[in-house]
Design a protein around this motif. Structure first.
Motif, PDB file in Angstrom:
ATOM      1  N   PRO A 190       9.680 -23.508  33.773  1.00 48.26           N
ATOM      2  CA  PRO A 190      10.066 -23.566  32.361  1.00 48.26           C
ATOM      3  C   PRO A 190       9.068 -22.813  31.475  1.00 48.26           C
ATOM      4  CG  PRO A 190      10.227 -25.735  33.368  1.00 48.26           C
ATOM      5  CD  PRO A 190       9.544 -24.841  34.358  1.00 48.26           C
ATOM      6  N   GLY A 191       9.602 -22.057  30.535  1.00 48.07           N
ATOM      7  CA  GLY A 191       8.771 -21.299  29.601  1.00 48.07           C
ATOM      8  C   GLY A 191       9.412 -19.971  29.252  1.00 48.07           C
ATOM      9  N   GLN A 192       8.632 -19.115  28.616  1.00 48.96           N
ATOM     10  CA  GLN A 192       9.106 -17.790  28.216  1.00 48.96           C
ATOM     11  C   GLN A 192       8.973 -16.835  29.397  1.00 48.96           C
ATOM     12  OE1 GLN A 192      10.471 -17.044  25.238  1.00 48.96           O
ATOM     13  NE2 GLN A 192      10.843 -14.936  25.844  1.00 48.96           N
ATOM     14  N   VAL A 193      10.074 -16.172  29.753  1.00 47.20           N
ATOM     15  CA  VAL A 193      10.102 -15.229  30.879  1.00 47.20           C
ATOM     16  C   VAL A 193      10.484 -13.854  30.330  1.00 47.20           C
ATOM     17  CG1 VAL A 193      11.223 -14.651  33.070  1.00 47.20           C
ATOM     18  CG2 VAL A 193      10.807 -17.052  32.484  1.00 47.20           C
ATOM     19  N   THR A 194       9.777 -12.836  30.776  1.00 48.35           N
ATOM     20  CA  THR A 194      10.142 -11.459  30.420  1.00 48.35           C
ATOM     21  C   THR A 194      10.328 -10.673  31.711  1.00 48.35           C
ATOM     22  OG1 THR A 194       8.859 -11.583  28.375  1.00 48.35           O
ATOM     23  CG2 THR A 194       9.517  -9.387  29.121  1.00 48.35           C
ATOM     24  N   VAL A 195      11.512 -10.093  31.862  1.00 45.53           N
ATOM     25  CA  VAL A 195      11.825  -9.254  33.018  1.00 45.53           C
ATOM     26  C   VAL A 195      11.546  -7.812  32.608  1.00 45.53           C
ATOM     27  CG1 VAL A 195      13.629  -8.472  34.596  1.00 45.53           C
ATOM     28  CG2 VAL A 195      13.603 -10.854  33.807  1.00 45.53           C
ATOM     29  N   TYR A 196      10.719  -7.129  33.402  1.00 46.20           N
ATOM     30  CA  TYR A 196      10.385  -5.737  33.113  1.00 46.20           C
ATOM     31  C   TYR A 196      11.067  -4.824  34.116  1.00 46.20           C
ATOM     32  CZ  TYR A 196       6.881  -7.299  29.793  1.00 46.20           C
ATOM     33  OH  TYR A 196       6.269  -7.862  28.722  1.00 46.20           O
ATOM     34  N   ILE A 197      11.775  -3.828  33.576  1.00 46.29           N
ATOM     35  CA  ILE A 197      12.430  -2.798  34.372  1.00 46.29           C
ATOM     36  C   ILE A 197      11.645  -1.516  34.124  1.00 46.29           C
ATOM     37  CG2 ILE A 197      14.597  -1.609  34.860  1.00 46.29           C
ATOM     38  CD1 ILE A 197      14.700  -4.733  35.098  1.00 46.29           C
ATOM     39  N   GLY A 198      11.179  -0.892  35.196  1.00 47.60           N
ATOM     40  CA  GLY A 198      10.316   0.274  35.024  1.00 47.60           C
ATOM     41  C   GLY A 198      10.838   1.530  35.679  1.00 47.60           C
ATOM     42  N   ASN A 199      10.360   2.652  35.138  1.00 47.96           N
ATOM     43  CA  ASN A 199      10.619   3.971  35.691  1.00 47.96           C
ATOM     44  C   ASN A 199       9.258   4.534  36.084  1.00 47.96           C
ATOM     45  OD1 ASN A 199      11.352   6.590  36.282  1.00 47.96           O
ATOM     46  ND2 ASN A 199      11.617   7.198  34.148  1.00 47.96           N
ATOM     47  N   SER A 200       8.962   4.565  37.374  1.00 50.07           N
ATOM     48  CA  SER A 200       7.638   5.022  37.816  1.00 50.07           C
ATOM     49  C   SER A 200       7.569   6.541  38.036  1.00 50.07           C
ATOM     50  CB  SER A 200       7.229   4.288  39.098  1.00 50.07           C
ATOM     51  OG  SER A 200       8.123   4.587  40.152  1.00 50.07           O
ATOM     52  N   ASP A 201       8.614   7.254  37.673  1.00 52.33           N
ATOM     53  CA  ASP A 201       8.596   8.727  37.771  1.00 52.33           C
ATOM     54  C   ASP A 201       7.673   9.252  36.666  1.00 52.33           C
ATOM     55  OD1 ASP A 201       9.244  11.515  37.437  1.00 52.33           O
ATOM     56  OD2 ASP A 201      11.076  11.138  38.596  1.00 52.33           O
ATOM     57  N   ILE A 224      19.757   0.814  29.834  1.00 53.99           N
ATOM     58  CA  ILE A 224      18.381   1.097  29.416  1.00 53.99           C
ATOM     59  C   ILE A 224      18.116   2.581  29.654  1.00 53.99           C
ATOM     60  CG2 ILE A 224      15.932   0.650  29.884  1.00 53.99           C
ATOM     61  CD1 ILE A 224      16.753  -2.070  31.002  1.00 53.99           C
ATOM     62  N   ASN A 225      17.532   3.230  28.653  1.00 54.44           N
ATOM     63  CA  ASN A 225      17.073   4.614  28.796  1.00 54.44           C
ATOM     64  C   ASN A 225      15.562   4.601  28.624  1.00 54.44           C
ATOM     65  OD1 ASN A 225      19.618   5.962  29.117  1.00 54.44           O
ATOM     66  ND2 ASN A 225      20.011   5.437  26.978  1.00 54.44           N
ATOM     67  N   GLU A 226      14.842   4.976  29.676  1.00 55.91           N
ATOM     68  CA  GLU A 226      13.383   4.903  29.648  1.00 55.91           C
ATOM     69  C   GLU A 226      12.760   6.280  29.784  1.00 55.91           C
ATOM     70  OE1 GLU A 226      12.129   0.811  31.709  1.00 55.91           O
ATOM     71  OE2 GLU A 226      13.026   2.264  33.042  1.00 55.91           O
ATOM     72  N   PRO A 227      11.698   6.517  29.035  1.00 59.57           N
ATOM     73  CA  PRO A 227      10.924   7.742  29.266  1.00 59.57           C
ATOM     74  C   PRO A 227      10.183   7.641  30.605  1.00 59.57           C
ATOM     75  CG  PRO A 227      10.440   6.752  27.117  1.00 59.57           C
ATOM     76  CD  PRO A 227      11.253   5.772  27.880  1.00 59.57           C
ATOM     77  N   ALA A 228       9.578   8.716  31.013  1.00 57.02           N
ATOM     78  CA  ALA A 228       8.796   8.721  32.252  1.00 57.02           C
ATOM     79  C   ALA A 228       7.669   7.699  32.171  1.00 57.02           C
ATOM     80  CB  ALA A 228       8.231  10.120  32.494  1.00 57.02           C
ATOM     81  N   SER A 229       7.434   7.001  33.275  1.00 58.06           N
ATOM     82  CA  SER A 229       6.325   6.045  33.440  1.00 58.06           C
ATOM     83  C   SER A 229       6.331   4.918  32.401  1.00 58.06           C
ATOM     84  CB  SER A 229       4.984   6.777  33.391  1.00 58.06           C
ATOM     85  OG  SER A 229       4.918   7.720  34.428  1.00 58.06           O
ATOM     86  N   GLN A 230       7.483   4.435  32.032  1.00 55.74           N
ATOM     87  CA  GLN A 230       7.577   3.370  31.040  1.00 55.74           C
ATOM     88  C   GLN A 230       8.308   2.158  31.613  1.00 55.74           C
ATOM     89  OE1 GLN A 230       6.347   3.406  27.726  1.00 55.74           O
ATOM     90  NE2 GLN A 230       5.277   5.199  28.532  1.00 55.74           N
ATOM     91  N   TYR A 231       8.063   0.995  30.988  1.00 53.23           N
ATOM     92  CA  TYR A 231       8.746  -0.246  31.356  1.00 53.23           C
ATOM     93  C   TYR A 231       9.460  -0.801  30.133  1.00 53.23           C
ATOM     94  CZ  TYR A 231       6.466  -0.610  35.879  1.00 53.23           C
ATOM     95  OH  TYR A 231       6.066  -0.391  37.160  1.00 53.23           O
ATOM     96  N   TYR A 232      10.595  -1.431  30.373  1.00 58.77           N
ATOM     97  CA  TYR A 232      11.374  -2.052  29.300  1.00 58.77           C
ATOM     98  C   TYR A 232      11.441  -3.548  29.588  1.00 58.77           C
ATOM     99  CZ  TYR A 232      15.221  -2.886  26.046  1.00 58.77           C
ATOM    100  OH  TYR A 232      15.990  -3.344  25.019  1.00 58.77           O
TER     101      TYR A 232
END
Length: 187
Positions: free
Chosen positions: A161-172, A96-104
């Protein structure tokens, strides 16, 4: 224990069916007449009927044994799920390549209650964050706590059970980040 109960029930059903067919053959008037000497002296007319009944019973036994094996396999699968012994890799070393202050976000469907193992590593930031959002089948939406894991770490999240979304964030606030993610769903 359940497998033994199912096996016992199936064997009992097979025994009952077998007893019914034996009783039908025994009380069948044509069988009794042929055995008593009336009709064909060799009794050959009843032999094909008996052989057909034997063949039918053997076929039914084979079918019931196949069904029993199928039920035993299903039971083992359910026992594995209840004991949290099955798992599914959602992503493995996913970049994952994230911009500053973003979550994927990485979504997946959880069929059973269990937990998610999120392993994130980054060589470009010490401000990695992880959280999940669940849209469950019965409890609505659940948002987890956000965990700061620095340049990398492992976080465990219980899931329903259900839809799960894992968020990976860059808090810089100023710099982007490159991260490698592995997500495993255990159920």
């Amino acid at each position: 224990m359940k497998a033994r109960v199912i096996a016992g029930i199936v064997l009992l059903i097979v025994a009952i069916i077998l007893a019914l067919f034996i009783a039908m053959a025994y009380f069948n008037p044509s069988f009794i007449n042929n055995a008593g000497g009336s009709g064909n002296a060799t009794g050959s007319s009843s032999c094909p009927d008996l052989q057909n009944q034997v063949n039918t019973l053997q076929s039914q036994i084979a079918s019931l044994q196949s069904q029993l094996q199928n039920y035993q396999s299903q039971l083992q699968n359910y026992q594995n799920i209840v004991n949290l012994q099955d798992s599914q890799t959602i992503v493995n070393n996913y970049a994952i390549n994230e911009p500053a202050s973003q979550y994927y976000g990485i979504p997946f469907n959880a069929q059973y209650a269990g937990y998610v193992i999120v392993n994130v590593q980054s060589s470009t930031t010490t401000k990695t964050q992880v959280y999940i959002v669940e849209n469950t089948n019965n409890a609505g939406q659940i948002v987890s706590q956000t965990y700061s894991i620095g340049s990398g770490g492992v976080v465990y999240f219980p899931v329903l059970p259900g839809q799960v979304t894992v968020y990976i964030g860059n808090s810089d606030f100023f710099n982007g980040a490159s991260q490698t993610v592995t997500i495993t769903y255990v159920y």
